[in-house]
Write an enzyme that holds these catalytic residues in place. Structure first.
Site, PDB file in Angstrom:
ATOM      1  NE  ARG A 103       1.992   0.520   2.591  1.00 57.21           N
ATOM      2  CZ  ARG A 103       1.695   0.224   1.338  1.00 57.21           C
ATOM      3  NH1 ARG A 103       0.525  -0.315   1.056  1.00 57.21           N
ATOM      4  NH2 ARG A 103       2.534   0.458   0.368  1.00 57.21           N
ATOM      5  CG  ASN A 141       0.568  -5.341   0.859  1.00 59.18           C
ATOM      6  OD1 ASN A 141      -0.135  -5.782  -0.046  1.00 59.18           O
ATOM      7  ND2 ASN A 141       1.393  -4.327   0.686  1.00 59.18           N
ATOM      8  CD  GLU A 142       4.635  -4.426  -1.946  1.00 56.18           C
ATOM      9  OE1 GLU A 142       4.935  -3.393  -1.330  1.00 56.18           O
ATOM     10  OE2 GLU A 142       4.534  -4.468  -3.185  1.00 56.18           O
ATOM     11  CD  GLU A 294       0.265  -4.410  -4.906  1.00 58.65           C
ATOM     12  OE1 GLU A 294       0.982  -3.439  -5.197  1.00 58.65           O
ATOM     13  OE2 GLU A 294      -0.018  -4.721  -3.739  1.00 58.65           O
TER      14      GLU A 294
END
Ligand code: GLA
Ligand code: ZN
Length: 662
Positions: A103, A141-142, A294
């Site tokens: 990813r 994401n991040e 998270e």
């Protein structure tokens, strides 16, 4: 208060969804984050959307009173994207493209990828704008990976420089390209300067700034779409705490609030200082409270897993974040996955799907947090002390650490830990922020020091502030050239020292490393060891707090305090090996700043204060596995137990307390 889990309904059979939602509700959870890697399931082929499964999952969750944050799923590109548009895959240094299959593998300057990202973002936003239990969005994401070396990124870099500098003459002058004959005759001669061992430091710093900007622009594309389609939803992103590839202030700018991913449980049990420091950085990005997107739920790892949080630790880790300003708590992840790369990244539930110890502890935490939610309303941390947290200096130091092993975060830690041990809250601020709100400002490793900033710091001291600076302060201009001044340049008067020379003492654990003996006096009385760096700093007006014993170092101060105007400038010219050095130094600094801690915590106990709305809440966190007795204000209510305090309060191992002080 929003409390819940990161949930992946797509990893489990539909028949299980109902059980999951019921168990979540039973645990007191009311929110999930969904879909941040589900692009191919939402757009199985180009332009063909399938929202049915996610609609159904949302409906199941809604029946149990659970709301959702949706992730724009662009962190995991579908196989069809890579196959149809290979140029969307990031190019590595060797000129080959990343193979699809992980990813975060896209090029952020690829026009195709930006269009594809906009299309899935728009389709989701339009589809879910009115879904009652969708309340907000997480972008991607991040952010932070990968760096891409393709021609398109290089051309974007050139265009970015052109906008920044206007003319090649200006660029050549600011980068100092007359060194080694690197003068550019045309913009397209500019290559990607990412190797500090070979490339121009000014160019390297601009490349880092550009890379950060590229990520921020990519996020902006999504924010624009989400704002237009879903005006009632919030937008956030899951940051990574002390991660520093991007300028997080910029990434946070257009979000409603910051969220972050907290994984402090690794190796042998230790006080999670970094989780506290990271929380303070996260709160500082927008100067407001944040969420945990998270939170540690179990042993983490990919091919190997780490330590299991001990009983009580899951709750304590969550409370540490609340104590530093978290207003939302989401555990990663709900159930441990049976497939894929994160089979060993453990959730609240194991592979077996049973609600065992970790689930029960999170449920207990949720119940505790709901209990204090009303008291938390309107409160945040208001710290008396600030630490300057500046990405320019962080980056420039990474490009040229100067002395061996000089990392901004290692330097920061020494002071931060001493402040935490002293029981004092800290704000992490930008160098351009208003300093007058703070009794003391610490500026470790403030390597890049534009003149305006130096003047502001100097004025701050003159007007009664207390400033601490150390090795490598003020070496560079904002374009990463060395100042033509005797260090610490424009801070010389405020600090009362001039640095005539300096040297590296090498790696203290390596064969070449050496150290200097330091003799402290007054508040710093004791003997210490100076390692890593030594500024040959002569006190002009400063009062020495520590000097060197070696014959050639005797004229120089290892630490000093200088009265300047109404305030004090502290200077530290080395790295002391002993923790005690920092405890004594910080105690003296706090005394001169007129800062007193709310209470003196015993070793291993952290104290943090949230206040606002006429309330003051005192958080106590026991980071040790033995019970701890703490002297506390008498006759106050401890909100979790409902009991009234005596002169002391006993925290169980990993115990927490929230005392309503005012
Ligand atoms: C990160 C990511 C998650 C997951 C966890 C655990 O924080 O955002 O998707 O990968 O790490 O590995
Ligand atoms: Zn690229």
């Amino acid at each position: 208060m929003h409390i819940g889990v990161d949930y992946y309904p797509e990893h489990w059979p539909r028949e299980r969804w109902e059980t999951d939602a019921r168990m979540m509700a039973e645990a007191g959870f009311n929110i999930v984050r969904l879909a941040e890697f589900a692009w191919v399931l939402l757009e199985p082929s180009e332009g063909q959307f399938d929202f049915d499964w996610l609609d159904d999952a949302l409906a199941v969750l809604a029946r149990h009173g659970i709301e959702a944050i949706l992730g724009t799923p662009t962190a995991a590109m579908p196989g069809w994207v890579a196959r149809k548009y290979p140029e969307t895959l990031a190019m590595q240094k060797d000129g080959t493209r990343i193979t699809w299959g992980a990813r975060k593998n896209n090029c952020f300057s690829s026009g195709t990828f930006r269009l594809l990202s906009e299309r899935i973002t728009r389709a989701m936003a339009e589809h879910y704008r009115d879904t009652p239990n969708v309340i907000g969005w997480q972008t991607d994401n991040e952010f932070g990976h990968p760096v891409c070396y393709c021609d398109s990124c290089r051309a974007e870099f050139q265009a970015w420089l052109r906008r920044k500098y206007g003319t090649l003459e200006a660029l050549n002058a600011t980068w100092g390209t007359h060194f080694w004959g690197h003068v550019f005759g045309t913009w397209d001669e500019i290559t990607i300067p990412d190797d500090p061992n070979r490339h121009n430091p000014s160019a390297c710093l601009d490349w880092q700034r550009f890379y950060s900007w590229l990520n921020v622009r990519f996020q902006d594309d999504q924010i624009r779409i989400l704002r237009a389609a879903c005006p009632n939803h919030f937008i956030t992103h899951n940051f990574m705490g002390l991660f520093h590839e991007l300028d997080y202030y910029e990434l946070a700018k257009d979000l409603d609030f910051v969220s972050w991913d907290n994984y402090p449980v690794w190796g042998k049990p230790a006080i999670p200082y970094n989780a506290a420091a990271a929380a303070d950085v996260m709160r500082g990005l927008k100067k407001r409270n944040f969420w945990i997107m998270e939170q540690t739920a179990g042993p983490g790892g990919a091919t190997e897993y780490g330590r299991n949080p001990r009983p009580g630790e899951i709750r304590k880790i969550a409370f540490q974040q609340v104590a530093h300003g978290a207003d939302g708590m989401i555990w990663f992840r709900w159930r441990t996955c049976t497939t894929g790369r994160e089979q060993y990244w453990h959730g609240l539930l194991g592979h077996d799907g049973k609600g065992l110890r970790r689930y029960q502890e999170a449920a207990q935490t949720a119940s505790d947090l709901h209990k204090i939610a009303a008291a938390l309303q309107g409160t945040t941390v208001r710290a008396p002390v600030a630490i300057i947290y500046d990405y320019d200096s962080i980056w420039a130091l990474r490009i040229q650490p100067g002395y061996a092993g000089n990392r901004f975060h290692a330097d920061l830690e020494r002071y931060y830990q001493a402040l935490l041990r002293a029981g004092v809250n800290v704000d992490m601020i930008r160098p351009i922020d208003d300093l007058s709100a703070y009794r003391a400002v610490l500026a470790p490793d403030l390597y890049i020091l534009p003149d305006g900033m130096a003047r502001a710091l100097s004025n701050y001291v003159q007007g009664g502030g207390v400033l601490l600076a150390d090795s490598r302060t003020g070496v560079k201009t904002e374009t990463n050239l060395c100042h033509e001044r005797t260090l610490p340049g424009l801070l010389s008067d405020a600090l009362g020292v001039t640095i005539e020379e300096y040297e590296s003492l090498g790696d203290p654990t390596g064969p070449q490393g050496f150290s200097y003996r330091i003799i402290g006096r007054e508040a710093l009385t004791g003997e210490f060891t100076g390692i890593r760096t030594a500024e040959w700093a002569r006190a002009t007006t400063a009062q020495p707090l520590a000097t060197y014993e070696e014959w050639h170092m005797r004229p120089y101060v290892a630490a000093s305090r200088n009265q300047f105007g109404e305030g004090y400038g502290y200077f530290v010219g080395t790295v002391a090996q002993e923790e005690r050095f920092y405890d004594l130094l910080i105690a003296d600094l706090l005394r001169h700043a007129g800062v007193t801690a709310p209470l003196a915590p015993p070793p291993g106990v952290e104290v943090s204060v949230r206040e606002g709305d006429g309330k003051t809440l005192l958080f106590l966190l026991n980071h040790t596995d033995t019970a701890q007795r703490v002297r506390v204000p008498r006759g106050k209510v401890e909100l979790l137990s409902g009991e009234t305090t005596g002169d002391t309060w006993t925290l169980d191992r990993y115990g927490v307390a929230v005392i309503r002080w005012v």
